[in-house]
Design an enzyme around this catalytic site. Structure first.
Site, PDB file in Angstrom:
ATOM      1  N   THR A 368       0.881  -1.166   0.000  1.00 62.30           N
ATOM      2  CA  THR A 368       0.000   0.000   0.000  1.00 62.30           C
ATOM      3  C   THR A 368       0.916   1.213   0.000  1.00 62.30           C
ATOM      4  O   THR A 368       2.127   1.077   0.067  1.00 62.30           O
ATOM      5  CB  THR A 368      -0.870  -0.049   1.275  1.00 62.30           C
ATOM      6  OG1 THR A 368      -1.547  -1.306   1.301  1.00 62.30           O
ATOM      7  CG2 THR A 368      -1.881   1.058   1.351  1.00 62.30           C
ATOM      8  N   THR A 386      -4.060   2.184  -2.267  1.00 64.96           N
ATOM      9  CA  THR A 386      -3.405   0.918  -2.582  1.00 64.96           C
ATOM     10  C   THR A 386      -3.987   0.232  -3.810  1.00 64.96           C
ATOM     11  O   THR A 386      -5.097   0.541  -4.257  1.00 64.96           O
ATOM     12  CB  THR A 386      -3.519  -0.039  -1.382  1.00 64.96           C
ATOM     13  OG1 THR A 386      -2.713  -1.189  -1.608  1.00 64.96           O
ATOM     14  CG2 THR A 386      -4.951  -0.470  -1.152  1.00 64.96           C
ATOM     15  N   SER A 439     -10.743  -3.409   5.027  1.00 68.33           N
ATOM     16  CA  SER A 439      -9.369  -2.961   4.839  1.00 68.33           C
ATOM     17  C   SER A 439      -8.681  -2.774   6.179  1.00 68.33           C
ATOM     18  O   SER A 439      -9.329  -2.564   7.202  1.00 68.33           O
ATOM     19  CB  SER A 439      -9.361  -1.632   4.073  1.00 68.33           C
ATOM     20  OG  SER A 439      -8.081  -1.043   4.094  1.00 68.33           O
ATOM     21  N   SER A 440      -7.344  -2.827   6.158  1.00 68.33           N
ATOM     22  CA  SER A 440      -6.553  -2.522   7.355  1.00 68.33           C
ATOM     23  C   SER A 440      -6.032  -1.085   7.345  1.00 68.33           C
ATOM     24  O   SER A 440      -5.363  -0.665   8.290  1.00 68.33           O
ATOM     25  CB  SER A 440      -5.352  -3.476   7.448  1.00 68.33           C
ATOM     26  OG  SER A 440      -5.775  -4.800   7.626  1.00 68.33           O
TER      27      SER A 440
END
Length: 559
Positions: A368, A386, A439-440
């Site tokens: 990302t 990303t 998502s992180s």
């Protein structure tokens, strides 16, 4: 004479900003920190012209799509958290969406097993990109300079080319085989790249010109959309023109919470970062870190146990809030978090097999990229974007010159089966038509006493949350400067697999030995990098200190 002029120029530069290994770049007014010097410089030049942080966000984003194709993008998506100069905060979700014809079992074979790599490589891995829509949302709401002026530097950069760095050459060469495998033509990345080579991208330049001339429709309709859909369809993918035409970025209310007299603002769902960050910081807040040495056995143990519990909750509860009901208030409630930490013991590790998700009331890539911006007017933006894994799906749109994401892997292809980052997902993050994948990403802004203090974020897939976490703690609890904080070695735990990942050469042997004795398994690889944090710290005198991560080619530029 020339030598005197150069020396004078250097002395003038040093008079306006300070640089050191420990402190990084320090400037008076405004700053951009991103993965590449060219992108940071383009963003900074927009600020010098009188543009604001939102103008610089747009210019920086498109520049990264040119000079950092591993993650910078127009074929991906992401999130922005902002703080205006009047103190108001907000968030933009330009995360990718599943195609209209996507369905829950699309990556399973006839026996119900996950088909290897189908959600990672090639046209079937592609989600509907949000980056271009996101930049137009930002411009419409906050922009002050003409959009054409913001994107033109990137068009010129794509057409005229830029010099590839040593790290970038290695990155492209390592991905070349997969890029060649999934595309049906010879791409410009096929040659063996080396440091100093000039990378020109004429097809990408023309795509950016269509965005410049026709706005959002220059990407989601017309020639670019035709090239996109026709190529993906030709490769067996399911993205349609209707998918592109229907895509919209969404303004959302960010997650905000307090930690030790600081206000933390971070991204909400479908980004899990804000919720997990709140859970972990609230879990450790009752403990007196002033009596715990930084990166000591106790420090690593405490953060690991808090992370273990938060990632277990992430796996079970979190997904796209437009599709599933997520008990955000309950998950970030102090009483709930204290109950989760009640089983923590300094005497031994809590096995992940004994830690499931909690019972509540009510109901990303290692590659990302992140950039942080503060302008001379007091506005701040934190953006994480990303393609998912490096170069995304590896599909390079024929005739249009941009890579497409493989964000479909961020869904639970099959609940309970880990994705490429080893993250487990539940039904809450299962695939559905037009749903956004979990998502992180964790773009974050920190305030103290009503004033901006820090802007930060990082790439790193599942390690994003813990990298942001450790840098907040470094500054808030251990009084580190921004570059000093970014330089620190990092570690990570995500519930499953039950291991602590550690960057090499940064942790004492005795610390690791004690952790082993307590029952913690450690994974330490020479090549392991956990995040590339790009951050800005507002110093007590109002100056800005940049933290540009030396794990990459990341660079701070300002004035």
């Amino acid at each position: 004479m020339r030598k005197l002029i150069l020396l004078f120029g250097l002395s003038m530069l040093l008079a306006n900003c300070e640089v050191s290994e420990e402190k990084g770049l320090i400037v008076d007014k405004a700053m951009v920190v991103s993965a590449r010097q060219e992108a940071s410089k383009i963003g900074s030049e927009i600020l010098k012209k009188g543009g604001n942080a939102y103008d610089a966000m747009i210019a920086t984003h498109y520049a990264l799509a040119v000079v950092y194709p591993v993650a910078g993008n127009i074929g991906g998506g992401g999130f922005m958290v902002y703080r205006a100069n009047d103190g108001k905060t907000g968030a933009l979700d330009f995360r990718e969406k599943a195609p209209i014809t996507a369905h829950r079992d699309m990556y399973l074979d006839s026996l119900g097993k996950v088909v290897k790599n189908k959600s990672i490589l090639g046209a079937n891995a592609v989600g509907i990109p949000g980056s271009v829509a996101g930049t137009f949302e930002v411009h419409e709401k906050f922009g002050t300079l003409p959009f054409k002026e913001l994107i033109q530097p990137s068009i010129d950069l794509a057409r005229n080319g830029f010099k590839v760095t040593e790290k970038q050459a290695k990155s492209i060469n390592s991905a070349k085989e997969k890029i060649n495998k999934v595309n049906n033509y010879t791409t410009l990345f096929e040659k063996k790249w080396k440091k100093g080579d000039l990378l020109k991208q004429e097809e990408l330049a023309k795509t950016l010109e269509r965005i410049r001339d026709f706005g959002k429709d220059g990407f989601y309709r017309g020639e670019t959309a035709d090239l996109f859909v026709n190529y993906v369809t030709n490769l067996g993918g399911i993205v349609s023109k209707q998918d592109l035409e229907k895509y919209e970025a969404i303004w959302r209310k960010p997650i905000s919470f307090d930690y030790k007299d600081h206000k933390i603002t971070s991204m909400t769902l479908p980004a899990s970062g804000g919720i997990c960050l709140a859970q972990i910081l609230k879990s450790i807040e009752p403990f007196d870190l002033s009596n715990i040495d930084h990166n000591s056995t106790k420090y690593i143990q405490l953060l690991t146990e808090a992370e273990r519990r938060s990632y277990a909750d992430r796996a079970n509860f979190l997904g796209d809030v437009d599709f599933v009901k997520v008990p955000i208030d309950s998950l970030t409630d102090t009483n709930y978090i204290n109950q989760r930490m009640a089983s923590f013991s300094w005497d031994k590790a809590t096995p992940s097999s004994e830690v499931s998700h909690g019972k509540v009331l009510g109901y990303e890539s290692n590659e990302t990229t992140h950039y942080s911006i503060v302008d001379q007017f007091g506005n701040a933006v934190s953006v994480t974007t990303t393609l998912n894994t490096g170069y995304g799906s590896k599909v390079l749109v024929k005739g249009a010159g941009f890579f497409l994401n493989n964000e479909m892997d961020d869904f639970s292809s099959k609940p309970g089966v880990p994705n490429v980052y080893g993250l487990i997902g539940s039904e809450a993050n299962s695939i559905a038509s037009e749903k956004r994948m979990l998502s992180s990403m964790t773009p974050t802004i920190v305030e103290k006493d009503g004033k901006l203090k820090m802007v930060l974020g990082t790439p790193g897939g599942s390690t994003i949350i813990t990298s942001v976490l450790q840098n907040i703690i470094n500054v808030v609890d251990y009084n580190m400067g921004m570059q000093e904080s970014v330089n620190q070695p990092r570690f990570h735990h995500q519930w499953l697999p039950d291991i602590i990942k550690m960057e090499p050469n940064g942790f004492k042997k005795e610390t690791k030995r004690k952790l082993n004795t307590l029952g913690y398994e450690i994974l330490e690889k020479n090549s392991l990098i956990i995040g590339k944090v790009d951050a800005i710290l507002v110093l007590p005198d109002g100056k800005l200190e940049g933290g540009a991560d030396k794990r990459g080619d990341d660079t701070a530029v300002g004035f």
